[in-house]
Scaffold this motif. Structure first.
Motif, PDB file in Angstrom:
ATOM      1  N   SER A 262      28.124  55.543  42.491  1.00 50.67           N
ATOM      2  CA  SER A 262      29.454  55.133  42.014  1.00 50.67           C
ATOM      3  C   SER A 262      29.727  53.675  42.335  1.00 50.67           C
ATOM      4  O   SER A 262      30.276  52.933  41.507  1.00 50.67           O
ATOM      5  CB  SER A 262      30.528  56.030  42.641  1.00 50.67           C
ATOM      6  N   ALA A 263      29.319  53.240  43.561  1.00 54.43           N
ATOM      7  CA  ALA A 263      29.549  51.843  43.924  1.00 54.43           C
ATOM      8  C   ALA A 263      28.697  50.913  43.075  1.00 54.43           C
ATOM      9  O   ALA A 263      29.135  49.816  42.705  1.00 54.43           O
ATOM     10  CB  ALA A 263      29.248  51.635  45.409  1.00 54.43           C
ATOM     11  N   SER A 264      27.471  51.334  42.756  1.00 52.45           N
ATOM     12  CA  SER A 264      26.604  50.510  41.918  1.00 52.45           C
ATOM     13  C   SER A 264      27.205  50.323  40.537  1.00 52.45           C
ATOM     14  O   SER A 264      27.220  49.216  39.993  1.00 52.45           O
ATOM     15  CB  SER A 264      25.219  51.163  41.808  1.00 52.45           C
ATOM     16  N   ILE A 265      27.687  51.414  39.972  1.00 55.86           N
ATOM     17  CA  ILE A 265      28.297  51.323  38.640  1.00 55.86           C
ATOM     18  C   ILE A 265      29.502  50.391  38.666  1.00 55.86           C
ATOM     19  O   ILE A 265      29.646  49.504  37.820  1.00 55.86           O
ATOM     20  CB  ILE A 265      28.692  52.724  38.145  1.00 55.86           C
ATOM     21  N   ALA A 266      30.363  50.598  39.670  1.00 56.82           N
ATOM     22  CA  ALA A 266      31.563  49.752  39.760  1.00 56.82           C
ATOM     23  C   ALA A 266      31.195  48.297  39.970  1.00 56.82           C
ATOM     24  O   ALA A 266      31.788  47.386  39.372  1.00 56.82           O
ATOM     25  CB  ALA A 266      32.450  50.253  40.906  1.00 56.82           C
ATOM     26  N   HIS A 267      30.184  48.060  40.828  1.00 56.77           N
ATOM     27  CA  HIS A 267      29.801  46.687  41.153  1.00 56.77           C
ATOM     28  C   HIS A 267      29.211  45.973  39.945  1.00 56.77           C
ATOM     29  O   HIS A 267      29.549  44.816  39.661  1.00 56.77           O
ATOM     30  CB  HIS A 267      28.793  46.714  42.308  1.00 56.77           C
ATOM     31  N   GLU A 268      28.315  46.656  39.237  1.00 52.98           N
ATOM     32  CA  GLU A 268      27.608  46.001  38.143  1.00 52.98           C
ATOM     33  C   GLU A 268      28.433  45.902  36.857  1.00 52.98           C
ATOM     34  O   GLU A 268      28.284  44.948  36.096  1.00 52.98           O
ATOM     35  CB  GLU A 268      26.296  46.753  37.863  1.00 52.98           C
ATOM     36  N   ILE A 269      29.296  46.883  36.626  1.00 52.17           N
ATOM     37  CA  ILE A 269      30.100  46.862  35.404  1.00 52.17           C
ATOM     38  C   ILE A 269      31.256  45.864  35.506  1.00 52.17           C
ATOM     39  O   ILE A 269      31.780  45.399  34.487  1.00 52.17           O
ATOM     40  CB  ILE A 269      30.632  48.278  35.095  1.00 52.17           C
ATOM     41  N   LYS A 270      31.620  45.512  36.732  1.00 50.63           N
ATOM     42  CA  LYS A 270      32.768  44.624  36.927  1.00 50.63           C
ATOM     43  C   LYS A 270      32.565  43.278  36.246  1.00 50.63           C
ATOM     44  O   LYS A 270      33.485  42.735  35.621  1.00 50.63           O
ATOM     45  CB  LYS A 270      33.006  44.430  38.427  1.00 50.63           C
ATOM     46  N   GLN A 271      31.336  42.737  36.333  1.00 53.14           N
ATOM     47  CA  GLN A 271      31.094  41.412  35.746  1.00 53.14           C
ATOM     48  C   GLN A 271      31.188  41.416  34.217  1.00 53.14           C
ATOM     49  O   GLN A 271      31.919  40.592  33.644  1.00 53.14           O
ATOM     50  CB  GLN A 271      29.735  40.889  36.205  1.00 53.14           C
ATOM     51  N   PRO A 272      30.484  42.287  33.508  1.00 51.50           N
ATOM     52  CA  PRO A 272      30.651  42.262  32.034  1.00 51.50           C
ATOM     53  C   PRO A 272      32.057  42.619  31.587  1.00 51.50           C
ATOM     54  O   PRO A 272      32.545  42.109  30.572  1.00 51.50           O
ATOM     55  CB  PRO A 272      29.629  43.282  31.538  1.00 51.50           C
ATOM     56  N   LEU A 273      32.739  43.498  32.331  1.00 51.28           N
ATOM     57  CA  LEU A 273      34.124  43.821  31.970  1.00 51.28           C
ATOM     58  C   LEU A 273      35.018  42.597  32.104  1.00 51.28           C
ATOM     59  O   LEU A 273      35.932  42.370  31.281  1.00 51.28           O
ATOM     60  CB  LEU A 273      34.650  44.971  32.845  1.00 51.28           C
ATOM     61  N   THR A 274      34.770  41.815  33.156  1.00 49.00           N
ATOM     62  CA  THR A 274      35.547  40.573  33.325  1.00 49.00           C
ATOM     63  C   THR A 274      35.302  39.624  32.157  1.00 49.00           C
ATOM     64  O   THR A 274      36.235  39.004  31.621  1.00 49.00           O
ATOM     65  CB  THR A 274      35.165  39.899  34.650  1.00 49.00           C
ATOM     66  N   THR A 275      34.018  39.538  31.764  1.00 45.27           N
ATOM     67  CA  THR A 275      33.679  38.682  30.625  1.00 45.27           C
ATOM     68  C   THR A 275      34.332  39.191  29.336  1.00 45.27           C
ATOM     69  O   THR A 275      34.853  38.415  28.529  1.00 45.27           O
ATOM     70  CB  THR A 275      32.154  38.634  30.458  1.00 45.27           C
ATOM     71  N   ILE A 276      34.282  40.499  29.132  1.00 46.15           N
ATOM     72  CA  ILE A 276      34.910  41.089  27.938  1.00 46.15           C
ATOM     73  C   ILE A 276      36.405  40.778  27.897  1.00 46.15           C
ATOM     74  O   ILE A 276      36.959  40.389  26.850  1.00 46.15           O
ATOM     75  CB  ILE A 276      34.662  42.609  27.909  1.00 46.15           C
ATOM     76  N   LYS A 277      37.045  40.946  29.058  1.00 45.88           N
ATOM     77  CA  LYS A 277      38.482  40.701  29.119  1.00 45.88           C
ATOM     78  C   LYS A 277      38.815  39.242  28.841  1.00 45.88           C
ATOM     79  O   LYS A 277      39.726  38.928  28.054  1.00 45.88           O
ATOM     80  CB  LYS A 277      39.003  41.109  30.491  1.00 45.88           C
ATOM     81  N   ALA A 278      38.059  38.328  29.475  1.00 47.70           N
ATOM     82  CA  ALA A 278      38.329  36.900  29.281  1.00 47.70           C
ATOM     83  C   ALA A 278      38.057  36.485  27.840  1.00 47.70           C
ATOM     84  O   ALA A 278      38.849  35.727  27.225  1.00 47.70           O
ATOM     85  CB  ALA A 278      37.468  36.089  30.247  1.00 47.70           C
ATOM     86  N   SER A 279      36.943  36.958  27.279  1.00 43.24           N
ATOM     87  CA  SER A 279      36.606  36.579  25.901  1.00 43.24           C
ATOM     88  C   SER A 279      37.596  37.160  24.908  1.00 43.24           C
ATOM     89  O   SER A 279      37.968  36.504  23.921  1.00 43.24           O
ATOM     90  CB  SER A 279      35.187  37.054  25.563  1.00 43.24           C
ATOM     91  N   ALA A 280      38.030  38.392  25.135  1.00 40.71           N
ATOM     92  CA  ALA A 280      39.011  38.998  24.238  1.00 40.71           C
ATOM     93  C   ALA A 280      40.323  38.234  24.279  1.00 40.71           C
ATOM     94  O   ALA A 280      40.953  37.988  23.230  1.00 40.71           O
ATOM     95  CB  ALA A 280      39.218  40.459  24.621  1.00 40.71           C
ATOM     96  N   ASN A 281      40.772  37.866  25.477  1.00 45.76           N
ATOM     97  CA  ASN A 281      42.009  37.080  25.579  1.00 45.76           C
ATOM     98  C   ASN A 281      41.864  35.732  24.895  1.00 45.76           C
ATOM     99  O   ASN A 281      42.793  35.254  24.220  1.00 45.76           O
ATOM    100  CB  ASN A 281      42.371  36.873  27.053  1.00 45.76           C
ATOM    101  N   ALA A 282      40.664  35.100  25.051  1.00 47.35           N
ATOM    102  CA  ALA A 282      40.447  33.813  24.394  1.00 47.35           C
ATOM    103  C   ALA A 282      40.492  33.974  22.874  1.00 47.35           C
ATOM    104  O   ALA A 282      41.092  33.151  22.153  1.00 47.35           O
ATOM    105  CB  ALA A 282      39.101  33.229  24.828  1.00 47.35           C
ATOM    106  N   GLY A 283      39.855  35.044  22.370  1.00 44.12           N
ATOM    107  CA  GLY A 283      39.872  35.284  20.926  1.00 44.12           C
ATOM    108  C   GLY A 283      41.283  35.498  20.408  1.00 44.12           C
ATOM    109  O   GLY A 283      41.645  34.997  19.329  1.00 44.12           O
TER     110      GLY A 283
END
Length: 532
Positions: free
Chosen positions: A311-332
């Protein structure tokens, strides 16, 4: 003292079922050779020396033998309660019989508790009781040997095991009492073993010879049907019994001679042999139980840790692409919400969302593969391409935190064989940690990445930062699961990195830098199929 052999899971780990190993056989042989050596020394003129009569010796010897034999009988009865074996019941009863026979023998021995002995006995009762004891033990040994491997009908054990043991104790006690009464009442009719309270008659020699022969028969049967550790040590006990009978009877034909005292010592030794082995078995089983409990506890903790790790691995590794998705979506959205929408920039932002989504999907599949047993797909890779891909993933974070990058990549490196997403995951973790370390400081912010040949068959990648560095004492623990120096850290990133690099047959380490920051290194072996 002895190392038990490894047995099948369905085989009880007891002396009566465990086959003797080489160490047990050597030790038992050494004990019996020592017995014979002492016998050869005492069988000469030394055993004929008449020593001072010590009346207290008999009660002391008898009580020591009684205690040893009773404890051995109790331990063997416990094994019977587990195995439900007729053979174990027979040998347990044998030890009980010898223990109980010692009681009347001590009471009627002249001079032990009264000048002529207690219970109103005559001159012959003492030695006839002793002869019955000497004959009884090998009889039970023979019964044990013949009953081994005999499966009793289940109906025989349908009752309580405790009732069976109590019945055996009651019958044995009744036999001992009957023999004692017959020996006392019929003293005048018994063949003469004693001429007086000290000296034996010549009939004692014939009786002793018969008893030694009976013990030899028991020893022979044990030798022929020897299967277990208990058989091995019963052979040593029977051998000591025969030597005791010889030393007590033959040399000097008298009580309280050197041979008579030495024979009693042999009797004491024979009473403790199986007892010592049983106590060793109990200690071994307790140690195994202790290790099993600890192993079970560690296994439970490992299962919990594995669940936490996943569970910690999933949370740790998914956090970075989710942050990118959120930032890119807001920029779009920002590019589309303008009075005159900038569609090209909005498309770029949406492409970054798709790229980050694909990376998140790849990370989830990689984590599943990482925790799933089996061979993971490997391909021939250029480590420099992996490094460039990782820098692209964290590019926005590097620019946001105003961190300069210096990449010293050896373009002539041999190719490696590995899993690209996993190795990129390692680099993203190390670079992300370096960014976090430098983002909180006011000094120079420089990320240095270097690739080079290491020890002629490895590629080594180094990630160096100018951040706050490692805290003292954390070098050995920093790769442990759930250990973190960050306030919001999960403690899984570096543990995952070590696991991935280990699976690639490499190593990962950290080196404190002389200046600010730290240097992380990891190595990956060359692809055997690539050109040098």
């Amino acid at each position: 003292m002895m190392k038990p052999d490894i047995m099948p899971e369905d085989q009880p780990f007891t002396l009566s079922t465990l086959p003797p190993g080489r160490a047990q056989k050597r030790l038992a042989l050494a004990v019996m050779l020592a017995f014979l050596g002492v016998l050869l020394i005492l069988a000469g003129g030394l055993s004929n020396i008449q020593l001072r009569r010590i009346d207290s010796f008999v009660p002391a010897y008898g009580m020591a033998m009684f205690v040893n034999d009773m404890i051995t009988a109790v331990l063997l009865f416990n094994q019977f309660a587990i195995l439900r074996s007729c053979a174990i019941l027979a040998i347990s009863t044998g030890y009980l019989f010898t223990a109980l026979m010692l009681v009347p023998w001590m009471l009627v021995f002249p001079g032990a508790f009264a000048p002529a002995g207690l219970l109103g006995t005559g001159l012959q009762s003492t030695d006839w009781l002793n002869a019955v004891r000497y004959a009884g033990f090998p009889t039970f040994v023979i019964a044990y040997t013949l009953l081994k491997g005999v499966n009793s009908p289940k109906r025989l054990w349908e009752g309580s095991v405790g009732a069976t043991i109590l019945s055996s104790v009651a019958m044995t006690s009744a036999v001992v009492c009957s023999v004692t009464v017959l020996a006392i009442v019929g003293d005048a009719y018994l063949p003469r073993i004693m001429l007086d309270p000290v000296y034996f008659s010549t009939f004692a020699l014939y009786l002793a010879g018969c008893l030694i022969l009976w013990n030899a028969i028991a020893l022979t049967l044990l030798w022929i049907r020897q299967r277990s550790v208990l058989d091995l040590w019963l052979m040593a006990v029977v051998c000591a019994y025969a030597i005791e009978i010889y030393l007590v009877s033959y040399p000097g034909l008298a009580r309280f001679s050197a041979g008579w005292y030495a024979g009693r010592v042999f009797g004491f030794v024979s009473s403790i042999l199986v007892l010592i082995v049983l106590l060793h078995e109990i200690t071994t089983l307790y140690a195994q139980l202790h290790r099993a409990v600890l192993a079970q506890r560690r296994e439970r903790e490992a299962r919990l840790m594995t669940g936490d790790a996943v569970s910690a691995s999933i949370a740790h590794e998914i956090k970075q692409p989710l942050t990118t998705i959120k930032a890119s979506a807001n920029a779009g959205l920002n590019w589309l919400d303008r009075g005159e929408p900038e569609l090209d920039r909005a498309r770029d932002a949406l492409r970054r969302v798709v790229t980050a989504g694909d990376r998140a999907d790849a990370l989830v599949e990689n984590i599943r593969t990482h925790f799933r047993m089996g061979v993971r797909p490997r391909t021939s890779l250029d480590i420099n391409d992996v490094i460039r891909g990782a820098l692209t993933v964290v590019g926005d974070k590097l620019r946001t935190n105003r961190i300069a990058v210096r990449a010293d990549l050896n373009e002539r490196l041999p190719r490696i064989r590995g899993e690209q997403i996993q190795l990129q995951q390692v680099l993203v973790n190390l670079i992300g940690n370096a960014i976090d370390s430098m983002a909180t400081g006011d000094g120079e912010r420089l990320l240095s990445i270097r690739s080079e040949v290491h020890q002629s068959r490895y590629v080594m990648v180094s990630v160096q930062d100018t951040g706050k560095g490692l805290e003292p004492g954390t070098d050995d623990r920093i790769f442990n699961p759930m250990f973190t120096t960050k306030e919001d850290g999960m403690g899984m990133g570096l543990a995952i990195c070590r696991s991935i690099i280990g699976a690639h047959e490499g190593e990962i380490s950290v080196t404190p830098h002389k200046g600010p920051g730290a240097i992380f290194h990891f190595t990956v072996p060359f692809d055997p199929g690539s050109a040098s």
